[in-house]
Design an enzyme around this catalytic site. Structure first.
Site, mmCIF file in Angstrom:
data_model
loop_
_atom_site.group_PDB
_atom_site.id
_atom_site.type_symbol
_atom_site.label_atom_id
_atom_site.label_comp_id
_atom_site.label_asym_id
_atom_site.label_seq_id
_atom_site.Cartn_x
_atom_site.Cartn_y
_atom_site.Cartn_z
ATOM 1 N N ARG A 36 0.824 -1.213 0.000
ATOM 2 C CA ARG A 36 0.000 0.000 0.000
ATOM 3 C C ARG A 36 0.858 1.264 0.000
ATOM 4 N NH1 ARG A 36 -2.732 -3.115 3.897
ATOM 5 N NH2 ARG A 36 -1.870 -1.852 5.613
ATOM 6 N N GLU A 47 8.322 -18.409 1.368
ATOM 7 C CA GLU A 47 7.727 -19.149 2.481
ATOM 8 C C GLU A 47 7.987 -20.635 2.291
ATOM 9 O OE1 GLU A 47 6.065 -20.953 5.477
ATOM 10 O OE2 GLU A 47 6.352 -18.772 5.452
ATOM 11 N N SER A 53 0.085 -16.349 6.189
ATOM 12 C CA SER A 53 -0.815 -15.605 7.094
ATOM 13 C C SER A 53 -1.435 -16.522 8.139
ATOM 14 C CB SER A 53 -1.925 -14.900 6.294
ATOM 15 O OG SER A 53 -1.384 -13.971 5.398
ATOM 16 N N CYS A 57 -1.757 -19.399 17.150
ATOM 17 C CA CYS A 57 -2.519 -19.224 18.394
ATOM 18 C C CYS A 57 -3.850 -19.976 18.355
ATOM 19 C CB CYS A 57 -2.798 -17.749 18.637
ATOM 20 S SG CYS A 57 -1.329 -16.708 18.684
ATOM 21 N N LYS A 380 -7.881 -9.280 46.601
ATOM 22 C CA LYS A 380 -8.853 -10.315 46.246
ATOM 23 C C LYS A 380 -10.245 -9.757 46.484
ATOM 24 C CE LYS A 380 -5.744 -14.119 47.446
ATOM 25 N NZ LYS A 380 -5.529 -15.319 48.316
ATOM 26 N N TYR A 445 -19.799 1.364 35.669
ATOM 27 C CA TYR A 445 -20.437 0.569 36.718
ATOM 28 C C TYR A 445 -21.866 0.236 36.329
ATOM 29 C CZ TYR A 445 -23.373 -0.567 40.632
ATOM 30 O OH TYR A 445 -24.295 -1.188 41.413
ATOM 31 N N TRP A 453 -17.186 0.460 43.427
ATOM 32 C CA TRP A 453 -15.739 0.603 43.401
ATOM 33 C C TRP A 453 -15.188 -0.634 42.709
ATOM 34 C CZ3 TRP A 453 -13.103 4.897 44.888
ATOM 35 C CH2 TRP A 453 -13.756 5.819 45.697
#
Length: 464
Positions: A36, A47, A53, A57, A380, A445, A453
């Site tokens: 681009r 490759e 590509s 994972c 915790k 919240y 909190w």
């Protein structure tokens, strides 16, 4: 330097020759961005496999039947890149690089023909390869369809086919890093009995502090997995009943299948003779633009370092996020841009049988190794209000500078949604914020999501 066009890309008028070795995340991100940014450049990608590509994972989730189409792990095909004007040569193994003449020598694995390709700019993006520890009998068994590494598309396809057999019941996973834990969960999902063997005292010991690692260990054992910590595999062998025997320094175990998840190392053996700077594990040292110390040669992905945003030095963090970001940036730099990577902060996460764990910035171990004057706080709490269904425990650990209270790092473990809070810590570290800032941070919240909190507010306010 080339001027930037209105889209922010540089537009080179010269016929620059760009060669990229490696067609996975970093390499193809660079090719796409360079295409681009430098519309007149010739771009060639070598490759060695027939897949580009590819995102490794996804392999544990493919094996675990979270999705069924393996093609989803490969975002683009060589044909799609060819349509964009990128010459992707699959099944080509690079043999060496002549840096004086700026020529790459490669072999076509289909025909055996040797080819040469000149370059003006070269990028090395050859990724990493599995570490096979020096265990007696292990290397000989890797190709027998009963012992697997999990790195390539072919690894995933073969492993999934093999475990579909009802004869495969007992599986030993060696290694409790990210991939090892994800593979263990995938195999449990496939109704296998899983035994996990790890030489370290805790899972994820290389990246997480003990407070989070102990929670991960608890999640594994609570689900009935057989876990062996601080146990070293010494030998593997086949038995007469088509089973495998795994011998450690503490006992012998029988299994139908072994999955080896003992880490990876940079795939740079073929260029060790070049005058590059390497880390002890073989990673190519690069600067914030992905440049090596040889002119016109760049490197990125699991074969190279990135500059740490806090430590201001090259570090090796083999994650897909850095491969993609550095690939994109190098594509721009090869096209004439002067951009630089702002720095890696080690953001990483994993899901283990319903428990999420994430980290960013410096762990306590890393802060200690860097000789920083730091403090920690561990909280915790609960992830949301008690009267909304599904409330779960959540743990937050913060690492911060003594005196200034500037945030250095954070780790979180908990139920669904816990890891997303790590992103807030990442932004706070990048912005130079303190624990006091975190204590009064304006977080969303509502009863399904948080307490009034939030746990991050509480952690910031408790820090002294």
């Amino acid at each position: 330097m080339s001027a930037l066009n209105q889209s922010g890309d540089s537009d080179s008028s010269e016929k620059t020759r760009i060669v990229i070795i490696g067609g996975e995340a970093a390499g193809m991100s660079a090719a796409a961005k360079a295409r681009r940014a430098a519309k007149n450049a010739t771009i060639v990608v070598f490759e060695q496999s027939d897949v580009i590509s590819f995102g490794a994972c996804g392999l544990p989730y493919y094996v675990g039947d979270f999705f069924s189409d393996a093609k989803e792990m490969s975002e683009f095909t060589p044909e799609q890149f060819a349509a964009r004007g990128v010459d992707v040569r699959i099944r080509h193994q690079v043999l060496n690089i002549d840096t004086d003449q700026q020529v790459v020598h490669a072999r076509n694995l289909e025909t055996g023909e040797t080819v040469q390709q000149s370059y003006d700019q070269l990028m090395i993006a050859t990724g990493a390869e599995p570490i096979v520890p020096p265990v007696t009998g292990l290397a000989e068994l890797l190709n027998n369809n009963r012992t697997f590494c999990v790195k390539t598309m072919n690894d995933g396809l073969r492993l999934k086919e093999v475990i579909s057999s009802p004869e495969i019941k007992d599986v030993v996973v060696i290694g409790a890093g990210y991939i090892g834990l994800e593979m263990a969960e995938a195999l449990i999902r496939q109704k296998k009995t899983v035994r996990l063997i790890e030489n370290a005292p805790l899972p994820l010991a290389a990246t997480f502090d003990s407070e989070v690692a102990e929670l991960v260990m608890g999640a594994l054992t609570a689900d009935g997995m057989q876990c062996h910590w601080q146990e070293l595999v010494q030998a593997v062998s086949e038995t007469g009943d088509k089973r495998l025997q795994i011998s450690t320094d503490k006992g012998d175990y029988s299994a139908d299948l072994i999955v080896l998840c003992t880490g990876v190392k940079p795939n740079t053996r073929f260029i060790q003779s070049l005058d590059l700077e390497f880390m002890p594990n073989g990673a190519i040292v690069t600067d914030s633009q992905g440049r090596t110390r040889i002119p016109n040669i760049f490197a990125a992905g699991d074969c190279a370092t990135v500059v740490h945003g806090q430590l201001k030095k090259p570090v090796w963090i083999p994650l897909a996020t850095y491969a993609n970001k550095m690939g994109r940036l190098i594509g721009e730099v090869m096209a004439g841009s002067d951009k630089a990577f702002p720095g890696a902060y080690g953001a990483a996460c994993v899901k283990v049988l319903g428990l999420e764990a994430g980290r960013v910035g410096l762990s306590e171990k890393e802060a200690l190794e860097a000789n920083l004057d730091y403090q920690t706080v561990v909280i915790k709490d609960k992830d949301h209000t008690s009267y909304y269904p599904g409330q779960s425990d959540i743990l937050v650990k913060l690492v911060y500078e003594t005196g200034s209270k500037k945030l250095l790092g954070g780790q979180i473990a908990g139920g669904r949604g816990a890891v997303l809070r790590v992103d807030a810590i990442a932004a706070a570290i990048k912005g130079g914020l303190t624990t006091d800032d975190l204590g009064m941070m304006d977080f969303c919240y509502a009863p399904p999501f948080s307490r009034t909190w939030d746990v991050l507010n509480v952690a910031g306010n408790v820090a002294r």
